[in-house]
Design a protein around this motif. Structure first.
Motif, PDB file in Angstrom:
ATOM      1  N   UNK A 176       6.490  12.831  -3.278  1.00  0.00           N
ATOM      2  CA  UNK A 176       7.156  11.775  -2.541  1.00  0.00           C
ATOM      3  C   UNK A 176       6.256  10.536  -2.460  1.00  0.00           C
ATOM      4  N   UNK A 177       6.892   9.361  -2.359  1.00  0.00           N
ATOM      5  CA  UNK A 177       6.164   8.113  -2.178  1.00  0.00           C
ATOM      6  C   UNK A 177       6.502   7.524  -0.810  1.00  0.00           C
ATOM      7  N   UNK A 178       5.501   6.949  -0.174  1.00  0.00           N
ATOM      8  CA  UNK A 178       5.699   6.268   1.105  1.00  0.00           C
ATOM      9  C   UNK A 178       4.900   4.970   1.091  1.00  0.00           C
ATOM     10  N   UNK A 179       5.465   3.925   1.658  1.00  0.00           N
ATOM     11  CA  UNK A 179       4.778   2.646   1.776  1.00  0.00           C
ATOM     12  C   UNK A 179       4.226   2.513   3.182  1.00  0.00           C
ATOM     13  N   UNK A 180       2.936   2.275   3.304  1.00  0.00           N
ATOM     14  CA  UNK A 180       2.297   2.147   4.608  1.00  0.00           C
ATOM     15  C   UNK A 180       2.925   0.979   5.362  1.00  0.00           C
ATOM     16  N   UNK A 181       3.304   1.226   6.608  1.00  0.00           N
ATOM     17  CA  UNK A 181       3.916   0.192   7.427  1.00  0.00           C
ATOM     18  C   UNK A 181       5.421   0.164   7.349  1.00  0.00           C
ATOM     19  N   UNK A 182       6.010   0.998   6.492  1.00  0.00           N
ATOM     20  CA  UNK A 182       7.457   1.053   6.368  1.00  0.00           C
ATOM     21  C   UNK A 182       7.933   2.481   6.599  1.00  0.00           C
ATOM     22  N   UNK A 183       9.131   2.652   7.196  1.00  0.00           N
ATOM     23  CA  UNK A 183       9.639   4.001   7.448  1.00  0.00           C
ATOM     24  C   UNK A 183      10.197   4.628   6.186  1.00  0.00           C
ATOM     25  N   UNK A 184      10.268   5.948   6.196  1.00  0.00           N
ATOM     26  CA  UNK A 184      10.964   6.647   5.139  1.00  0.00           C
ATOM     27  C   UNK A 184      10.096   7.079   3.978  1.00  0.00           C
ATOM     28  N   UNK A 185      10.632   8.042   3.228  1.00  0.00           N
ATOM     29  CA  UNK A 185      10.001   8.602   2.038  1.00  0.00           C
ATOM     30  C   UNK A 185      10.959   8.463   0.863  1.00  0.00           C
ATOM     31  N   UNK A 186      10.410   8.361  -0.321  1.00  0.00           N
ATOM     32  CA  UNK A 186      11.252   8.157  -1.495  1.00  0.00           C
ATOM     33  C   UNK A 186      10.717   8.970  -2.665  1.00  0.00           C
ATOM     34  N   UNK A 194       0.867  -1.182   0.000  1.00  0.00           N
ATOM     35  CA  UNK A 194       0.000   0.000   0.000  1.00  0.00           C
ATOM     36  C   UNK A 194       0.903   1.231   0.000  1.00  0.00           C
ATOM     37  N   UNK A 195       0.820   2.013  -1.057  1.00  0.00           N
ATOM     38  CA  UNK A 195       1.698   3.165  -1.252  1.00  0.00           C
ATOM     39  C   UNK A 195       0.859   4.438  -1.275  1.00  0.00           C
ATOM     40  N   UNK A 196       1.416   5.506  -0.737  1.00  0.00           N
ATOM     41  CA  UNK A 196       0.760   6.809  -0.775  1.00  0.00           C
ATOM     42  C   UNK A 196       1.698   7.802  -1.437  1.00  0.00           C
ATOM     43  N   UNK A 197       1.159   8.550  -2.390  1.00  0.00           N
ATOM     44  CA  UNK A 197       1.938   9.610  -3.051  1.00  0.00           C
ATOM     45  C   UNK A 197       1.520  10.946  -2.454  1.00  0.00           C
ATOM     46  N   UNK A 198       2.518  11.751  -2.082  1.00  0.00           N
ATOM     47  CA  UNK A 198       2.272  13.053  -1.465  1.00  0.00           C
ATOM     48  C   UNK A 198       2.802  14.165  -2.368  1.00  0.00           C
ATOM     49  N   UNK A 199       1.937  15.048  -2.841  1.00  0.00           N
ATOM     50  CA  UNK A 199       2.439  16.181  -3.627  1.00  0.00           C
ATOM     51  C   UNK A 199       3.220  17.165  -2.761  1.00  0.00           C
ATOM     52  N   UNK A 200       2.928  17.173  -1.448  1.00  0.00           N
ATOM     53  CA  UNK A 200       3.645  17.991  -0.472  1.00  0.00           C
ATOM     54  C   UNK A 200       3.609  17.255   0.853  1.00  0.00           C
ATOM     55  N   UNK A 201       4.492  17.635   1.784  1.00  0.00           N
ATOM     56  CA  UNK A 201       4.655  16.868   3.018  1.00  0.00           C
ATOM     57  C   UNK A 201       4.176  17.589   4.271  1.00  0.00           C
ATOM     58  N   UNK A 246      -2.178  13.318   3.676  1.00  0.00           N
ATOM     59  CA  UNK A 246      -2.278  14.766   3.837  1.00  0.00           C
ATOM     60  C   UNK A 246      -3.189  15.284   2.724  1.00  0.00           C
ATOM     61  N   UNK A 247      -3.374  16.563   2.696  1.00  0.00           N
ATOM     62  CA  UNK A 247      -4.195  17.152   1.646  1.00  0.00           C
ATOM     63  C   UNK A 247      -3.559  16.893   0.279  1.00  0.00           C
ATOM     64  N   UNK A 248      -4.300  16.274  -0.598  1.00  0.00           N
ATOM     65  CA  UNK A 248      -3.810  16.000  -1.936  1.00  0.00           C
ATOM     66  C   UNK A 248      -3.146  14.640  -2.092  1.00  0.00           C
ATOM     67  N   UNK A 249      -2.992  13.878  -0.998  1.00  0.00           N
ATOM     68  CA  UNK A 249      -2.369  12.555  -1.105  1.00  0.00           C
ATOM     69  C   UNK A 249      -3.228  11.615  -1.943  1.00  0.00           C
ATOM     70  N   UNK A 250      -2.576  10.698  -2.638  1.00  0.00           N
ATOM     71  CA  UNK A 250      -3.267   9.717  -3.480  1.00  0.00           C
ATOM     72  C   UNK A 250      -2.792   8.324  -3.082  1.00  0.00           C
TER      73      UNK A 250
END
Length: 243
Positions: A124-134, A95-102, A180-184
């Motif tokens: 930025x991309x983040x995987x739910x359950x895992x640390x860090x942003x990419x 499960x991945x979330x893309x953030x246009x802003x953080x 966050x606002x705008x996350x997909x």
């Protein structure tokens, strides 16, 4: 389901569910869902309810529920087998979330440099359950089928590069710490593997998973037949929880 203590009970009653009910919840909603399960158990003791709180967002859990439900009678016929398949999917899917802003992101919490850097670029991309942003998008390798909640904005399409995604109509998840606002939300769904056979619980009849029954929490040595607990192992309702 909603935030009210009786939300799960109201949903089960409206659907006229009986037998076994399997609820899939994001990890951040585990305590809230457990409270609702207690209300359901008090009001409808004839229903055996299991809650799986998983490191996935609501969009990913919806994909699990739809996939498992479509395999009823073909890949599984027992409520415990449904639990086992969901756990296997959870381990192999993403499960991945893309953030246009953080700004305002709570999980994972970005540092100051990332927040400032998030004002430019393709997000930025983040995987739910895992640390860090990419900055790197999910890779097409791995045998996962990727889908996206709603129509991806142009900035996300650019960030995804050559990754093929299927658009699925799905509402925004409000209040999730990984949004966050705008996350997909994006989901990488693994192929479903049939569940193995196993011993059944002598209380509710569901297959034992991980050395205990996920529905009545009994271990095989603790399980005892009892009157007035008429669960039907062939009736399993799968529900995905989104706030």
């Amino acid at each position: 389901m909603g935030d009210a203590p009786s939300a799960l009970f109201d949903l089960v009653r409206r659907r006229q569910s009986s037998g076994h009910v399997l609820v899939l919840a994001p990890e951040y909603a585990e305590i809230e869902t457990a409270r609702q399960k207690h209300v359901l158990a008090s009001a409808m003791p004839e229903v055996a309810c299991a809650v799986l709180a998983l490191p996935h967002h609501a969009f990913g859990l919806m994909a699990f529920a739809v996939t498992i439900d479509s395999g009823r009678g073909r890949l599984w016929h027992d409520p415990g087998q449904a639990v086992a398949i969901v756990q296997d999917l959870s381990d192999r899917s993403r499960s991945v979330v893309w953030h246009p802003r953080l700004g305002g992101l709570a999980d994972p919490r970005p540092n100051a440099l990332q927040t400032i850097g998030g004002l430019v670029g393709q997000g930025w991309f983040a995987t739910v359950g895992e640390p860090g942003l990419s900055r790197q998008p999910p890779q097409p390798e791995g045998g996962l089928h990727w889908s996206v909640a709603g129509a991806p904005p142009a900035k996300l399409r650019q960030a995804l590069g050559g990754l093929s995604v299927t658009e699925v109509d799905f509402p925004d998840e409000q209040g999730a710490p990984y949004c966050t606002r705008g996350s997909v939300q994006l989901g990488g769904l693994a192929a479903v593997r049939p569940a193995a056979e196993g011993a059944g619980c002598r209380v509710c009849g569901a297959m034992i998973v991980d050395e205990h029954c996920r529905f009545c929490l009994q271990r095989p040595t603790e399980s005892r037949s009892r009157q007035g607990f008429p669960f039907d192992s062939g009736s399993t309702e799968l529900m995905e929880v989104a706030r």
